[in-house]
Design a protein around this motif. Structure first.
Motif, short mmCIF file in Angstrom:
data_model
loop_
_atom_site.label_atom_id
_atom_site.label_comp_id
_atom_site.label_asym_id
_atom_site.label_seq_id
_atom_site.Cartn_x
_atom_site.Cartn_y
_atom_site.Cartn_z
N ALA A 212 0.83 -1.21 0.00
CA ALA A 212 0.00 0.00 0.00
C ALA A 212 0.85 1.25 0.00
CB ALA A 212 -0.93 0.00 1.22
N ALA A 213 2.07 1.14 0.56
CA ALA A 213 2.98 2.29 0.60
C ALA A 213 3.90 2.34 -0.61
CB ALA A 213 3.82 2.23 1.87
N GLY A 214 3.72 1.41 -1.55
CA GLY A 214 4.55 1.39 -2.74
C GLY A 214 5.92 0.76 -2.55
N VAL A 215 6.12 0.05 -1.46
CA VAL A 215 7.41 -0.63 -1.20
C VAL A 215 7.32 -2.04 -1.75
CG1 VAL A 215 9.01 -1.44 0.58
CG2 VAL A 215 7.84 0.77 0.84
N GLU A 216 8.20 -2.38 -2.69
CA GLU A 216 8.12 -3.68 -3.35
C GLU A 216 9.30 -4.59 -3.05
OE1 GLU A 216 5.57 -4.89 -4.87
OE2 GLU A 216 4.43 -3.03 -4.61
N LEU A 217 10.29 -4.10 -2.30
CA LEU A 217 11.44 -4.93 -1.96
C LEU A 217 11.52 -5.10 -0.44
CD1 LEU A 217 14.20 -3.47 -4.32
CD2 LEU A 217 12.75 -5.48 -4.70
N VAL A 218 11.92 -6.30 -0.02
CA VAL A 218 12.09 -6.57 1.41
C VAL A 218 13.45 -7.21 1.64
CG1 VAL A 218 9.62 -6.82 1.87
CG2 VAL A 218 10.96 -8.83 1.21
N MET A 219 13.88 -7.20 2.89
CA MET A 219 15.18 -7.73 3.23
C MET A 219 15.02 -8.75 4.36
SD MET A 219 18.51 -5.43 4.20
CE MET A 219 17.48 -4.42 5.29
N VAL A 220 15.74 -9.87 4.25
CA VAL A 220 15.67 -10.94 5.25
C VAL A 220 16.82 -10.76 6.23
CG1 VAL A 220 15.64 -13.44 5.64
CG2 VAL A 220 14.64 -12.48 3.54
N SER A 221 16.52 -10.91 7.50
CA SER A 221 17.54 -10.77 8.54
C SER A 221 18.42 -12.02 8.61
CB SER A 221 16.87 -10.56 9.90
OG SER A 221 16.24 -11.78 10.31
N GLN A 222 19.42 -11.96 9.47
CA GLN A 222 20.13 -13.16 9.84
C GLN A 222 19.62 -13.60 11.20
OE1 GLN A 222 24.21 -12.86 10.94
NE2 GLN A 222 24.44 -15.06 11.22
N TRP A 233 18.60 -17.79 2.31
CA TRP A 233 17.86 -16.54 2.15
C TRP A 233 18.30 -15.47 3.15
CZ3 TRP A 233 15.47 -16.94 -2.26
CH2 TRP A 233 15.07 -18.21 -2.68
N GLU A 234 19.21 -15.81 4.03
CA GLU A 234 19.66 -14.84 5.03
C GLU A 234 20.35 -13.63 4.39
OE1 GLU A 234 20.42 -16.82 9.32
OE2 GLU A 234 22.15 -16.66 8.02
N ARG A 235 20.01 -12.45 4.89
CA ARG A 235 20.65 -11.20 4.49
C ARG A 235 20.49 -10.97 2.98
NH1 ARG A 235 25.89 -11.46 4.95
NH2 ARG A 235 26.26 -9.30 5.52
N GLN A 236 19.40 -11.46 2.42
CA GLN A 236 19.13 -11.31 1.00
C GLN A 236 17.98 -10.32 0.79
OE1 GLN A 236 20.96 -12.71 -1.47
NE2 GLN A 236 22.26 -13.69 0.08
N ILE A 237 17.98 -9.71 -0.38
CA ILE A 237 16.89 -8.81 -0.78
C ILE A 237 15.95 -9.60 -1.68
CG2 ILE A 237 16.30 -6.67 -1.96
CD1 ILE A 237 19.22 -5.78 -1.31
N LEU A 238 14.66 -9.48 -1.40
CA LEU A 238 13.65 -10.22 -2.14
C LEU A 238 12.59 -9.27 -2.67
CD1 LEU A 238 13.05 -13.16 0.39
CD2 LEU A 238 14.52 -13.20 -1.64
#
Length: 371
Positions: A212-222, A233-238
């Protein structure tokens, strides 16, 4: 703030607690019914004649559980979804992103909440029939084994009754077999189902708000002591949605109009989840990735290994098992011996956390009793 499956872990635990408490009540009812008049020469005949009374009492417990659990499941999933939404709003607001207002706009509870609730309720539907059948089968088994023992001269009636009741208390209500052929006890099965559902609700809510805020990329923690499924998938951008597969994408800078940034995307969030990310008990968080602003998190040192965490969970299960067996004890000596086994496994947990630095999760060592 970032979102992860453990954001709603307490909600899943609360629902599972209802089932564990009910199972404890059933064991207690069976134990008391069997202990009454154990020295009578016609004990077996009296116990078989009382089957109907016990069945009615068991059905009353199960009916109360079904009513409480159905409401608790729906409430837990609605709360999990709400927490996911709040996490996204807090995350974007704290970062000062202009789209935070769009994320904070009122959104109705997603249809996924109702779908997930109905799926869990349907999935746990057979639980109640199994509880009734397992309880009555256990009662009849105890009576049969105890009645035969004096004739065989192998055990006293009390010893035979205790051994048969222990079998039921130790294995609990089973009968749930997953795709890998593993048999689950009642509480573990319900908690696994609820963790999966609440995690999905909060994660979907977080993703919906970011969208809804227009954010299309997320990041996975370690997450230290990660399992092999999550490690890739750790520390990767998805990508929040879209096609699977790694690729470079050109996206606009989060705060600089017209400035483009190249981002290496490891795949899509649905792809990662399908591969095992955010499985039950997963501790990996997902946060909004803002091109040109967000930074990949630093590697965190592990306090132990994944195998260490599984050993700890095994010890926790043993503590709970021996507590349940202590509750099923029909004499003080038996109860005392089983409490000693509880303390033995508690010592093992203390030694493990001291050696590895893993946090001790005392709530997972507790046996829920009926309120």
């Amino acid at each position: 703030m970032p979102v992860s499956p453990d954001l709603s872990e307490d909600l899943a635990t609360a629902v599972a607690d209802l089932y564990e408490a009910a199972e404890g009540v059933l064991i207690g009812k069976i134990r008391r019914a069997l202990a009454e008049g154990l020295g009578s020469p016609v004990w077996a005949e009296l116990k078989l004649a009382a089957v109907g009374n016990l069945q009615a009492a068991v059905q009353e417990v199960i009916a109360a559980l079904q009513t409480d659990a159905s409401g608790a499941i729906g409430q837990a999933l609605a709360e999990a979804y709400d927490r996911g939404q709040q996490a996204a709003v807090a995350e974007l607001g704290a970062l000062g992103v202009g789209q935070a207002a769009a994320a904070a706009a009122a959104l109705p509870t997603a249809p996924i909440v109702d779908r997930l609730a109905q799926a869990v309720i349907a999935d746990t539907g057979p639980v109640y029939l199994r509880m009734l059948r397992a309880s009555m089968d256990a009662y009849r088994d105890v009576v049969a084994r105890a009645a035969a023992a004096p004739l065989l001269g192998a055990q006293t009636r009390r010893q035979a009754a205790q051994a048969a009741l222990d079998d039921f208390a130790s294995r609990g209500v089973k009968g749930f077999v997953d795709s890998r052929g593993r048999s689950w006890e009642l509480r573990s099965y319900v908690e696994m189902a609820m963790r999966s559902a609440t995690a999905r609700a909060s994660l979907e809510a977080h993703s919906d708000r970011l969208g809804a805020a227009g954010v299309e990329l997320v990041m996975v923690s370690q997450a230290p002591e990660e399992c092999p499924l999550c490690r890739p998938w750790e520390r990767q951008i998805l990508a929040r949605t879209g096609a699977p597969g790694a690729r470079d994408v050109q996206v606009e800078h989060a705060t600089e109009d017209g400035e483009m940034v190249t981002v290496r995307v490891a795949g899509s969030l649905p792809e990662a989840r399908a591969a095992g990310l955010h499985h039950p008990n997963c501790r990996h968080r997902v946060s909004a990735y803002l091109p040109g602003m967000s930074r990949i998190p630093a590697v965190q040192p592990s306090r132990g290994t994944y195998e260490d965490t599984q050993k700890q969970r095994y010890y926790e299960r043993q503590i709970r098992k021996w507590k349940r067996l202590a509750d099923a004890g029909m004499d003080e000596a038996t109860v005392k011996a089983r409490r000693a086994r509880v303390r033995e496994y508690q010592t093992r947990v203390r030694e493990l956390v001291a050696e590895t630095g893993l946090p001790r999760k005392r709530h997972r060592e507790q046996l829920t009793t009926a309120r």
